[in-house]
Structure formats: C-alpha cells, structure tokens
Design a protein around this motif. Structure first.
Motif, mmCIF file in Angstrom:
data_model
loop_
_atom_site.group_PDB
_atom_site.id
_atom_site.type_symbol
_atom_site.label_atom_id
_atom_site.label_comp_id
_atom_site.label_asym_id
_atom_site.label_seq_id
_atom_site.Cartn_x
_atom_site.Cartn_y
_atom_site.Cartn_z
ATOM 1 N N GLY A 586 17.874 -19.946 19.417
ATOM 2 C CA GLY A 586 17.279 -21.080 20.105
ATOM 3 C C GLY A 586 17.823 -22.426 19.730
ATOM 4 O O GLY A 586 17.325 -23.451 20.206
ATOM 5 N N MET A 587 18.845 -22.491 18.884
ATOM 6 C CA MET A 587 19.420 -23.790 18.510
ATOM 7 C C MET A 587 20.024 -24.463 19.741
ATOM 8 O O MET A 587 20.687 -23.818 20.555
ATOM 9 N N SER A 588 19.804 -25.763 19.858
ATOM 10 C CA SER A 588 20.244 -26.517 21.035
ATOM 11 C C SER A 588 21.567 -27.217 20.738
ATOM 12 O O SER A 588 21.688 -27.931 19.742
ATOM 13 N N VAL A 589 22.565 -27.009 21.620
ATOM 14 C CA VAL A 589 23.907 -27.561 21.434
ATOM 15 C C VAL A 589 24.252 -28.451 22.636
ATOM 16 O O VAL A 589 24.116 -28.018 23.786
ATOM 17 N N LEU A 590 24.683 -29.682 22.351
ATOM 18 C CA LEU A 590 25.203 -30.575 23.392
ATOM 19 C C LEU A 590 26.721 -30.411 23.420
ATOM 20 O O LEU A 590 27.414 -30.807 22.476
ATOM 21 N N VAL A 591 27.254 -29.775 24.478
ATOM 22 C CA VAL A 591 28.692 -29.504 24.602
ATOM 23 C C VAL A 591 29.325 -30.611 25.439
ATOM 24 O O VAL A 591 28.901 -30.868 26.574
ATOM 25 N N VAL A 592 30.347 -31.276 24.879
ATOM 26 C CA VAL A 592 31.041 -32.379 25.553
ATOM 27 C C VAL A 592 32.486 -31.950 25.756
ATOM 28 O O VAL A 592 33.268 -31.889 24.803
ATOM 29 N N GLU A 593 32.869 -31.623 26.992
ATOM 30 C CA GLU A 593 34.216 -31.105 27.282
ATOM 31 C C GLU A 593 34.589 -31.482 28.702
ATOM 32 O O GLU A 593 33.854 -31.169 29.645
ATOM 33 N N ASP A 594 35.738 -32.178 28.883
ATOM 34 C CA ASP A 594 36.144 -32.600 30.216
ATOM 35 C C ASP A 594 36.833 -31.496 31.000
ATOM 36 O O ASP A 594 36.961 -31.592 32.218
ATOM 37 N N ASN A 595 37.297 -30.439 30.349
ATOM 38 C CA ASN A 595 37.921 -29.295 31.028
ATOM 39 C C ASN A 595 36.812 -28.322 31.401
ATOM 40 O O ASN A 595 36.229 -27.655 30.538
ATOM 41 N N ILE A 596 36.504 -28.212 32.688
ATOM 42 C CA ILE A 596 35.346 -27.455 33.128
ATOM 43 C C ILE A 596 35.483 -25.968 32.819
ATOM 44 O O ILE A 596 34.502 -25.292 32.469
ATOM 45 N N GLU A 597 36.711 -25.413 32.934
ATOM 46 C CA GLU A 597 36.896 -23.989 32.649
ATOM 47 C C GLU A 597 36.621 -23.694 31.184
ATOM 48 O O GLU A 597 35.934 -22.723 30.839
ATOM 49 N N LEU A 598 37.173 -24.519 30.295
ATOM 50 C CA LEU A 598 36.949 -24.318 28.873
ATOM 51 C C LEU A 598 35.490 -24.555 28.523
ATOM 52 O O LEU A 598 34.907 -23.847 27.696
ATOM 53 N N ALA A 599 34.864 -25.559 29.157
ATOM 54 C CA ALA A 599 33.452 -25.836 28.895
ATOM 55 C C ALA A 599 32.575 -24.644 29.283
ATOM 56 O O ALA A 599 31.667 -24.252 28.546
ATOM 57 N N ASN A 600 32.854 -24.058 30.458
ATOM 58 C CA ASN A 600 32.074 -22.906 30.900
ATOM 59 C C ASN A 600 32.278 -21.707 29.980
ATOM 60 O O ASN A 600 31.347 -20.936 29.716
ATOM 61 N N TYR A 698 26.487 -22.873 13.852
ATOM 62 C CA TYR A 698 25.286 -22.392 13.173
ATOM 63 C C TYR A 698 25.130 -23.075 11.818
ATOM 64 O O TYR A 698 24.047 -23.510 11.445
ATOM 65 N N ARG A 699 26.253 -23.187 11.088
ATOM 66 C CA ARG A 699 26.191 -23.813 9.772
ATOM 67 C C ARG A 699 25.782 -25.287 9.886
ATOM 68 O O ARG A 699 24.920 -25.769 9.138
ATOM 69 N N ALA A 700 26.384 -26.010 10.840
ATOM 70 C CA ALA A 700 26.062 -27.427 10.996
ATOM 71 C C ALA A 700 24.610 -27.625 11.437
ATOM 72 O O ALA A 700 23.892 -28.487 10.913
ATOM 73 N N ALA A 701 24.165 -26.819 12.415
ATOM 74 C CA ALA A 701 22.802 -26.963 12.918
ATOM 75 C C ALA A 701 21.777 -26.572 11.859
ATOM 76 O O ALA A 701 20.737 -27.212 11.704
ATOM 77 N N ARG A 702 22.067 -25.524 11.097
ATOM 78 C CA ARG A 702 21.110 -25.079 10.076
ATOM 79 C C ARG A 702 21.002 -26.103 8.951
ATOM 80 O O ARG A 702 19.913 -26.334 8.406
ATOM 81 N N LEU A 703 22.130 -26.741 8.602
ATOM 82 C CA LEU A 703 22.072 -27.786 7.582
ATOM 83 C C LEU A 703 21.128 -28.902 8.020
ATOM 84 O O LEU A 703 20.395 -29.476 7.221
ATOM 85 N N ARG A 704 21.161 -29.230 9.321
ATOM 86 C CA ARG A 704 20.260 -30.285 9.800
ATOM 87 C C ARG A 704 18.803 -29.836 9.718
ATOM 88 O O ARG A 704 17.924 -30.602 9.325
ATOM 89 N N ARG A 705 18.553 -28.574 10.081
ATOM 90 C CA ARG A 705 17.166 -28.105 10.023
ATOM 91 C C ARG A 705 16.639 -28.089 8.585
ATOM 92 O O ARG A 705 15.500 -28.443 8.318
ATOM 93 N N VAL A 706 17.524 -27.700 7.662
ATOM 94 C CA VAL A 706 17.115 -27.718 6.257
ATOM 95 C C VAL A 706 16.839 -29.146 5.812
ATOM 96 O O VAL A 706 15.862 -29.438 5.126
ATOM 97 N N ARG A 707 17.701 -30.076 6.226
ATOM 98 C CA ARG A 707 17.536 -31.475 5.843
ATOM 99 C C ARG A 707 16.251 -32.055 6.412
ATOM 100 O O ARG A 707 15.558 -32.852 5.772
#
Length: 712
Positions: A586-600, A698-707
């Motif tokens: 359920g972790m929420s990720v904001l994906v920023v990518e101008d290449n639509i194929e790679l983003a998808n 996962y590592r970056a998001a979990r560090l934030r949740r721990v913090r």
C-alpha cells in the motif's frame, strides 16, 4: 516522315536546351548542399579544436593552481623574517618550478605591503613594492580563492615579455591577510600552442576573462583587447554562459569569424576557437571549383555532341539514357557504401544484442514452452540487456562522461581478480608480479574506473617495454603521500597502488606533461594520449593523486593514491541482480517520467507489487501535487533528464520547501550527476529492473515511515 523528323528535331532542340539548363540547375542545387555541408564540417572542426584548447587551458590552470597551493604550504605559518632568512633556498625552489613549467615566467611571494620576499628571477629581490598590481589588490580585503589578472608589462628593473598574474592569498593562522603568492603566466605560451594546432588558414584562438579582458590571442595582437560585455560577444555569452557558437565581426580586426567558446571549469576564464568565414567560404569555392572543372567541359562536350548528332536523335537519346542510369546507379551505390561505413561499427554490437533479445522473445511466444526453456530465454534477454547497458556505460566512460558510482572494495582482491585478463592483455612475453599486503586495503571509489585506470597504466608500461619485460603491481598502506594530499590525510590515510616496469623510462623533460590530455610520445596511430589522462582524472575525482618516478633506461613507477576507509565498511557479498522484488504493502509512489512507455512500464510493475501509483509527466505538476498534499505519498520516483524542470531540480525544490518526502532519482546519464558526486538522493541507474526498483523504493519509503513513527 517529315512530321517525324520535325518531332525528332524539336525533341533534340529541347534536349540541347536541357543540356545547358539541367547542369546549371544541378550545379545550383549541389552548390547549396555543398555550402551547408561545408559550414557543418567547419562547425565540427571548431568544436573538436575547442575541445583541445579547453583541455589544454584547464590543465594549465590546474597545474598553476596546484603549484601555488604547494608554495603556500611551504611558507604556511612562517613569519616574513623567517621567509627572508630562507630566501636563497626558496628562490631556488621557485626557480625550479618556473623552469619546469613553460607557461610560467616567474613566481613570487609578497608580504602584506606588497614587497617581494622571494621570487624566481633574482636573489635577493630588490626592495620594491607591487601593492598596486591587480593580482595583489584583489586579495587585500577578503579571500577570493584563485585570482587571474589582466595582462601587465614587467616593472623595471624586471624586463621581458608581458604576463598576467595568477595569485592566491596568504593568511595567518587567525585568518589575517599577510601577503600574496603569485605566478606570472606568459600569454605567448598559449599563443605558441594555438599556433601549433591552428594550422588551417583563417584559424583563430583566444583565451580571456569573464569580464571581457583578452589574455592571449591568435593571431597575436600588438595591443591589449577588452571586449564590451554589452557587445555581441558579451550578449551571446550572457545568453549561453557555458558554451556556444556564433558568427561575429571580431573586435580586434573587424574580420568576420565563426567562433566557438567554452568556460574553463570553475575558473572565470573562457577559451575560444574559430575560423574566418572567408576561409570557410574558400573551402566551399574550392569544392565548387572542382564541380566546375569537371562540369563545364562535360556540359560543353555534351552540347557539341548533340549538335553534331542532329540527325541521330534516337540513338543519342538511348545512349544518354543509358549513361544517366549508370551514373545514378553509381551514385546510389556510393551513398549506400558511405552510409554503411558510417553506421556499421557502432551498430554491430547493438545488433548482436538486439538479435538475442528478438530471438528470445519469439521463442517465448511459442506454445507449450517448458519452464526450463522459458527461464533460459528470459535469462538470455536479461543478460543481453545487461551487456547493452555495460556497452553504453563503456562508451560514456571513454567519453569521460560517466557518473562515478563509488563502492567500498579491497584493492588487493580487485587486482588479484584481474590477473588473468592482464596476462592476456599484456602478452606472454611480459612477466606479471603482484605484491599484496597481509591486511585488507579498502577504498571507496568507482571500481570500474579503478580497473580502467589500472589497465591504462599496465598498457602504458607494456608499450614502454616494447612487449617484453616485467611489470610489478604493489599495494600497501601509504607511508608517505604527495604534497598535494598532505593536508587531506585523515585518520585512515591512503592506499598506494604502484605499477612498475622495466621499460625505457621517461625523459625528465616530459615528466611534467605525461598526464596532459592528448599528449603522447607514441607514433601516430599508436596512442591517443588519453590513457594516463583518465588515470589522472579518476584519481582527482576520487580524492586522490597519481605520481610518476622514472629514469631513462631504468623503467618507470606510477603510483596511484586513493583515500583508505576502515575495514568494517566492506559490505557483505550479495547478488543484487537476483534479489527478489519487495511488495509495496500500500505504499504510495509519485512517479515523474516524461516518457509515457517507460512510465507505464514502471507503474504496471509497481502496481502488481502492491504499490499505489500516481503518474505525472513533468516535474512542475509533481511539485504542485506535493504542495497540495504531501502526506499522500511515501516516496517520489523521478527521472533526471526532463524538459523544463529536471528531476534534480525537483529534488532540490522538495528539500527547499521542507517537504519530508524522500526522493529516488533515475537516469542513464546526466551532466549534473556526472559533475556532482554526492547529491544526497538514492539513484537507480537505467536500465533498471522492477525488482531493483522495488527494493530502492521500499527502503526509502520505509525509512520515512520509521522516521514519522508509522512503521508496521
């Protein structure tokens, strides 16, 4: 019959007219294409020459800067009376420095009143003040680092060529101004170098300060020149401050030139290279002249033949058609051959990899495929992608535009693992000896660049021995370090990697230049002069140094110094490419990518792993989402290279606004990341797998949740 003859004559008359009109039209068309091509070729030549001039200027100023730093270290903490007492020895040291560097006219140490304590010209120096010189005044009020002055004329009793000063401030232990260390640089050194590389007619070079003051000029000027910052050159540089191309009437002589310019790293200096537009046009005229030499006689002969063959129209028409078809076929084959030669070399390796991928995909689409064969084809695709990524990385490394990826590794173990490859590279006639310490010697550097540097030094040693002899690789904790590293020695010191050979040695006159880009003593076609330059660049980027000791007939020893790190920093061995994907929960990720194929691709893969994905195609919209409700997201995953605001700009903007969402960046290559070694952000290198991406997110998001106190 007469009607047929009239038709034939009329047709022949049209052909005779066409025999003149068509060559003229073709000549005009070919001239236009040739004009565009000639200008494009000239621009590429200017860019290549500018690369050489930029590398040369950067090397010169870095060498001078390093020399001034070394002099400053020698006299640091010494009062003026102590310096005067040691004046004879310091004079000899400065004299040796200026004798070894042809770009220097003299070197000076001044006190706080501008009096010369020591210089390389005379001993003892005359009682004379230089406090009014710009290289002195610039440092009096505050520390500005390295200062580059304007061209000056020697002050009597000193004589000789004009110079410009490069100086640094002398500070006491409590930060007070106590004087200046200065080197007098010869503009004629740069002009002589430009004269050697600028052999084409109309060649132009200049090097100047950011305020418009020209320090050196080729062709040489008999007067000082300062460009108006509000003039055409200043406006162009203001619009594009790093580099650019322009066509202008040059201020010194009014001659129109095509000029490229580039800023020299962190120095307030620009180098320029160019060609007179008249010289470029002369090239075009020469090309057009070649067309005319062959075109005019051919056209005249064709017209004469048509006139003489007035009654043989049909036969001449058939013959002309056959000739035109043959000519077109020849031109077509020549174009195809040239295109094949241009693209074949680069396309070969990539086509091999694409063939493996395509064949594996076709085989995966076959029905009733066993799991063992499916896994084999998937593995083949993954291996081909990895090799393609490695090939791209090697091309970027060769261009010296690869982002360094430091890692902790044992130098001795790395050299031992390269033994077989070195043996193959150096040949059976060369004996390889490896001397390693009993204790591990760990460094934190780019392992791939380290191996490249080691191979470059080994290859250089092999060539010096003409393929026969003994090369010794010795690793040990450094007991002594070069002067340039003396102030950097920390609690862990440095690791020394020495490569010694039994070759012909290096003459003393060349020792000071062997690390210069494009400098080589080998014959044309046997070396680019970039190998040792790569070693020097890698050492400096890694916080180390490289030195050489050599004697003609006695071989050479190259010593690479890298900062040592504690043994407890060595990571445990693991296989990151085979690590499983981590569920998002359920972790929420904001994906920023101008290449639509790679983003998808990224969004679909992460969604299957349980991540909640919000997708935007530009950094501006991503920042707006975060400003509205940053708590919606556990992590931001952004491409670096995007139009407008880059991913790196977005990461900095998030930090500046105090938004506590961690940022993970991804790129295949970025100029900004290549120049900044420590950015404070996690980086996923393209091409990446979903498994690798999920672990980092996962590592970056979990560090934030721990913090934030929300850990599960």
């Amino acid at each position: 019959m007469q009607g047929a003859q009239r038709n034939s004559l009329r047709l022949l008359q049209w052909m005779m007219a066409a025999s003149l009109a068509l060559p003229i039209a073709l000549f005009v068309f070919a001239s236009r294409i040739s004009y565009t091509s000639t200008n494009d070729i000239a621009d590429r030549e200017i860019e290549r020459t500018l690369d050489v001039a930029h590398e040369h200027a950067l090397k010169v100023f870095e060498t001078i800067d390093r020399s001034l730093a070394e002099i400053n270290e020698v006299v640091r903490g010494l009062p003026d009376d102590a310096i005067r007492a040691r004046e004879p020895a310091l004079h000899q040291r400065l004299k040796r420095l200026t004798d070894s560097l042809p770009q220097l006219k003299s070197a000076w140490i001044f006190d706080a009143d501008g009096r010369s304590l020591v210089n390389s010209l005379v001993s003892p120096p005359p009682e004379q003040r230089f406090a009014d010189r710009d290289y002195f005044l610039a440092h009096v009020d505050h520390s500005i680092g390295t200062f580059i002055g304007t061209p000056l004329t020697p002050r009597p009793p000193y004589q000789g060529a004009r110079f410009f000063g490069v100086s640094r401030r002398r500070d006491s232990d409590d930060g007070r101004f106590i004087g200046v260390i200065q080197a007098s640089v010869l503009p004629e050194y740069f002009e002589s170098f430009y004269g050697r590389i600028g052999t084409d007619p109309g060649s132009f070079f200049a090097i100047g300060r950011t305020d418009g003051t020209v320090l050196a000029h080729f062709p040489r000027l008999d007067r000082d020149l300062r460009l108006d910052p509000a003039g055409p050159v200043g406006q162009k540089i203001a619009a594009h401050p790093d580099h650019g191309l322009m066509t202008i009437d040059w201020a010194s002589d009014g001659i129109e030139r095509r000029i490229g310019y580039r800023r020299v790293a962190e120095y307030p200096i620009y180098v320029s290279a160019g060609l007179e537009t008249s010289a470029i046009r002369a090239r075009w005229y020469a090309t057009i002249g070649q067309h005319l030499v062959f075109g005019v006689p051919a056209t005249a002969l064709l017209f004469l033949l048509l006139a003489l063959a007035f009654r043989r129209t049909q036969h001449l028409q058939a013959e002309a058609a056959a000739r035109r078809e043959a000519e077109e076929a020849l031109k077509h084959s020549q174009r195809l051959e040239a295109l094949g030669q241009l693209t074949g070399g680069v396309a070969h390796d990539f086509n091999n990899l694409l063939t493996v991928i395509r064949a594996s995909v076709d085989l995966l689409n076959r029905p009733q495929l066993t799991e063992e064969r499916r896994q084999r084809y998937v593995t083949a695709i993954a291996d081909a992608v990895a090799r393609a990524a490695k090939l791209t990385s090697q091309l970027l490394a060769f261009a010296r535009r690869q982002t360094l990826k430091p890692e902790v590794f044992d130098v001795g173990a790395r050299i031992r693992s390269l033994h077989d490859m070195l043996a193959t590279l150096l040949g059976s006639a060369i004996e390889i000896a490896i001397r390693l310490p009993a204790e591990p010697c760990l460094v934190n550097a780019d392992a791939g660049q380290f191996e490249t540097a080691l191979i470059n030094m080994a290859t250089n040693a092999r060539d010096a021995m003409q393929g026969k002899g003994r090369i010794t690789f010795a690793v040990q904790p450094a007991t002594t370090v070069p002067d340039s590293l003396a102030h950097l020695v920390g609690s862990h010191g440095f690791v020394s990697i020495a490569v010694s050979d039994t070759g012909i040695g290096i003459p003393a006159a060349r020792l000071g230049r062997i690390f210069e880009p494009f400098f080589t003593t080998k014959q044309v076609g046997h070396g680019t002069g970039l190998g040792l330059s790569q070693v020097f660049g890698f050492a400096r980027q890694s916080g180390g140094e490289v030195t050489v000791i050599s004697e003609v007939g006695q071989g050479s020893t190259f010593s690479l110094y890298l900062p040592r790190v504690p043994a407890d920093l060595l990571p445990q061995r693991q296989a990151p490419n085979t690590a499983p994907a981590l569920a998002g929960s359920g972790m929420s990720v904001l994906v920023v990518e101008d290449n639509i194929e790679l983003a998808n691709f990224a969004a679909d893969g992460l969604t299957e792993l349980g991540y909640s994905i919000t997708l935007v195609d530009n950094a501006t919209d991503a920042l707006a989402e975060l400003v509205v409700d940053a708590d919606r997201f556990d992590v931001v995953f952004s491409d670096v290279v995007m139009p407008g605001m880059t991913g790196l700009d977005l990461a900095h903007a998030i930090g500046d606004r105090g938004i506590g969402v961690p940022v993970v960046l991804t790129t295949g290559y970025s100029e900004a990341l290549a120049q900044e070694r420590s950015l404070g952000f996690d980086l996923v290198q393209k091409p990446y797998s979903i498994e690798e991406l999920s672990q980092v997110l996962y590592r970056a998001a979990r560090l934030r949740r721990v913090r934030d106190g929300a850990a599960e």
